[in-house]
Design an enzyme around this catalytic site. Structure first.
Site, PDB file in Angstrom:
ATOM      1  N   LEU A  61       0.791  -1.412   0.021  1.00 31.52           N
ATOM      2  CA  LEU A  61       0.134   0.020   0.131  1.00 31.52           C
ATOM      3  C   LEU A  61       0.635   1.308   0.054  1.00 31.52           C
ATOM      4  CD1 LEU A  61      -2.803  -0.987   2.602  1.00 31.52           C
ATOM      5  CD2 LEU A  61      -2.863  -1.010   0.065  1.00 31.52           C
ATOM      6  N   PHE A 107      -7.419  -3.330   6.760  1.00 32.99           N
ATOM      7  CA  PHE A 107      -6.841  -3.843   7.987  1.00 32.99           C
ATOM      8  C   PHE A 107      -5.337  -3.500   7.870  1.00 32.99           C
ATOM      9  CE2 PHE A 107     -10.541  -5.947   9.220  1.00 32.99           C
ATOM     10  CZ  PHE A 107     -10.454  -6.022  10.758  1.00 32.99           C
ATOM     11  N   TYR A 133       1.468   5.250  16.641  1.00 35.59           N
ATOM     12  CA  TYR A 133       0.509   4.235  16.072  1.00 35.59           C
ATOM     13  C   TYR A 133      -1.016   4.810  16.369  1.00 35.59           C
ATOM     14  CZ  TYR A 133      -2.831   0.199  15.828  1.00 35.59           C
ATOM     15  OH  TYR A 133      -3.915  -0.699  15.650  1.00 35.59           O
TER      16      TYR A 133
END
Length: 165
Positions: free
Chosen positions: A51, A70, A135
């Site tokens: 990606l 995900f 994150y």
């Protein structure tokens, strides 16, 4: 369902669980993608894709009706790795979806997008984002990106803040 659904992170823990479960339930037009081909059976349609590459992301999202996203580093990591994988990868996915006229995206977010609230604070869907890590910041970015693409390009989106699995 007779429309193509793409699951990113299909070799990962949560994405893999969802991918295998939907295949077992008989979804025929289901496609998984990830950086590595791990725990994928022969009857499962899978495409290796990164990606971080907009070209690869645009290709893998062609003729797709919906995406369940995900694909990301699932824990705290270096700022550089989070930026490349979680932020750039998520941006590439939404932009490729827009170009390819994808109708819906489900974004796997995290409780870390709101993790700096005090434990005693009662939270709801109006609570402010308060990321507790790089994150968590990447998940907060994904949620806002989802809202932006919904508002500006009418891509129906849902963000699910996952705690544990």
């Amino acid at each position: 369902m007779n429309k193509k659904i793409l699951i990113t992170g299909a070799s990962g823990h949560l994405g893999g669980m969802l991918f295998r479960s939907l295949v077992d339930l008989g979804y025929k037009k289901l496609v998984g993608t990830d950086l590595k081909k791990k725990n994928i059976k022969k009857n499962q349609k899978f495409i290796l894709a990164d990606l971080k590459s907009f070209k690869a992301t645009k290709e893998v999202t062609k003729s797709t009706y919906a995406i369940v996203h995900f694909g990301a580093i699932p824990i705290e990591d270096t700022q550089t790795n989070i930026l490349r994988n979680n932020i750039i990868g998520t941006y590439n996915l939404f932009e490729a979806a827009r170009i390819n006229r994808v109708k819906r995206i489900i974004f796997a977010s995290s409780n870390h997008a709101i993790g700096f609230h005090r434990r005693k604070t009662r939270l709801n869907h109006f609570s402010n984002q308060r990321p507790d890590s790089h994150y968590g910041l990447s998940k907060a970015f994904g949620e806002e990106l989802s809202r932006f693409y919904a508002d500006k390009f009418n891509i129906k989106s849902m963000c699910i803040r996952i705690g544990t699995c």
